[in-house]
Design an enzyme around this catalytic site. Sequence first.
Site, PDB file in Angstrom:
ATOM      1  N   GLU A  53       6.700   5.105  17.698  1.00  0.00           N
ATOM      2  CA  GLU A  53       6.375   5.967  18.820  1.00  0.00           C
ATOM      3  C   GLU A  53       7.504   5.991  19.855  1.00  0.00           C
ATOM      4  OE1 GLU A  53       4.403   3.363  17.829  1.00  0.00           O
ATOM      5  OE2 GLU A  53       3.313   4.757  16.526  1.00  0.00           O
ATOM      6  N   ARG A  97       0.852  -1.188   0.000  1.00  0.00           N
ATOM      7  CA  ARG A  97       0.000   0.000   0.000  1.00  0.00           C
ATOM      8  C   ARG A  97       0.886   1.235   0.000  1.00  0.00           C
ATOM      9  NH1 ARG A  97      -1.740  -1.874   5.364  1.00  0.00           N
ATOM     10  NH2 ARG A  97      -3.920  -1.325   5.035  1.00  0.00           N
ATOM     11  N   THR A  98       0.294   2.350  -0.389  1.00  0.00           N
ATOM     12  CA  THR A  98       0.981   3.637  -0.226  1.00  0.00           C
ATOM     13  C   THR A  98       0.710   4.137   1.184  1.00  0.00           C
ATOM     14  OG1 THR A  98       0.827   4.219  -2.562  1.00  0.00           O
ATOM     15  CG2 THR A  98       1.065   6.036  -1.021  1.00  0.00           C
ATOM     16  N   HIS A  99       1.778   4.425   1.909  1.00  0.00           N
ATOM     17  CA  HIS A  99       1.638   4.942   3.277  1.00  0.00           C
ATOM     18  C   HIS A  99       1.658   6.466   3.273  1.00  0.00           C
ATOM     19  CE1 HIS A  99       2.920   0.787   4.214  1.00  0.00           C
ATOM     20  NE2 HIS A  99       2.253   0.964   5.335  1.00  0.00           N
TER      21      HIS A  99
HETATM   22  I1  8IG Z   1       4.644  -3.514  11.929  1.00  0.00           I
HETATM   23  O1  8IG Z   1       4.966  -0.341  16.934  1.00  0.00           O
HETATM   24  C1  8IG Z   1       4.487  -1.945  13.062  1.00  0.00           C
HETATM   25  N1  8IG Z   1       4.012  -0.817  12.559  1.00  0.00           N
HETATM   26  N2  8IG Z   1       3.282   3.262  14.627  1.00  0.00           N
HETATM   27  N3  8IG Z   1       4.153   1.443  15.805  1.00  0.00           N
HETATM   28  C2  8IG Z   1       3.686   1.995  14.651  1.00  0.00           C
HETATM   29  N4  8IG Z   1       3.626   1.324  13.513  1.00  0.00           N
HETATM   30  C3  8IG Z   1       4.010   0.053  13.547  1.00  0.00           C
HETATM   31  C4  8IG Z   1       4.497  -0.587  14.676  1.00  0.00           C
HETATM   32  C5  8IG Z   1       4.567   0.148  15.881  1.00  0.00           C
HETATM   33  N5  8IG Z   1       4.798  -1.850  14.356  1.00  0.00           N
END
Ligand code: 8IG
Length: 263
Positions: A184, A83-85
């Site tokens: 995060e 996907r496009t993020h």
């Molecule tokens: I895979 O711990 C995956 N994607 N924001 N935090 C966030 N995105 C994620 C994480 C995560 N693990």
Amino acid sequence: MTTAQELAQQAAAAIAEQSGIAHHDVAVVLGSGWNAAADAFPITAEMPYEQLPGFSASAVAGHSGNLRSVRVGDKNVLLYSGRTHYYEGRGVAAVVHGVRTAAAAGCSMLVLTNGCGGLNPEWAPGTPVLICDHLNLTATTPLVGADFVDLTEVYSRRLRDLALTVDPTLDEGVYAQFPGPQYETPAEVRMAGILGADLVGMSTVLEAIAAKSAGLEILGMSLVTNAAAGLTGEALHHGEVLQAGKDAASRLGGLLKGILEAM
Ligand code: 8IG
């Protein structure tokens, strides 16, 4: 000027032409860890994103970047691998183009999957969780204008019940989309928990909003690939994300097949 809707219609026309399937029923977006889950379905057609209007090649390891038309039971299913993020910076319209294209291709149901961080320590890496609601922490939206779409039940109760008939052990959780691409901080994970999140990730929410606006019935499923930052004292690596997906592939494949057959 091509509107988002016109671009989705062009992509849907290209899908119909390249696959020979005029109408698709369900679309599935395969997120981190979910790709191998869909490898068992018999392929009707495979279309690289570069050949479809409005799509572009995927940038993330573990997201391969093509669209397959597969047959599951009596349904024609579109499988988006990659996907496009939002963090790619191509704009929100690019993020939800696949969802709008699915609607234009005839789909009435959408399965959104992702890999994410889990806040519940009982969810070991490799645990799939049904998304029951979301928090949009991106400070943006794919909707433009007076589109006051109702989000009371974004993630269909009917489809969650159907998933639970396939696997009664599934838990449900609230998914929070952060903009990314950084994971995060521990403080942000605590904040997300106070706000009501059980799952933290970088996708799905903007797509779900666009899908709801397009009238699609949505099932959301997260694969907890890692404990959210600060919960274990370990640092986060994309490698563990890919490994959790590989380890969970056969369970996720059975789950996805069962759900698509029952839809
Ligand atoms: I895979 O711990 C995956 N994607 N924001 N935090 C966030 N995105 C994620 C994480 C995560 N693990």
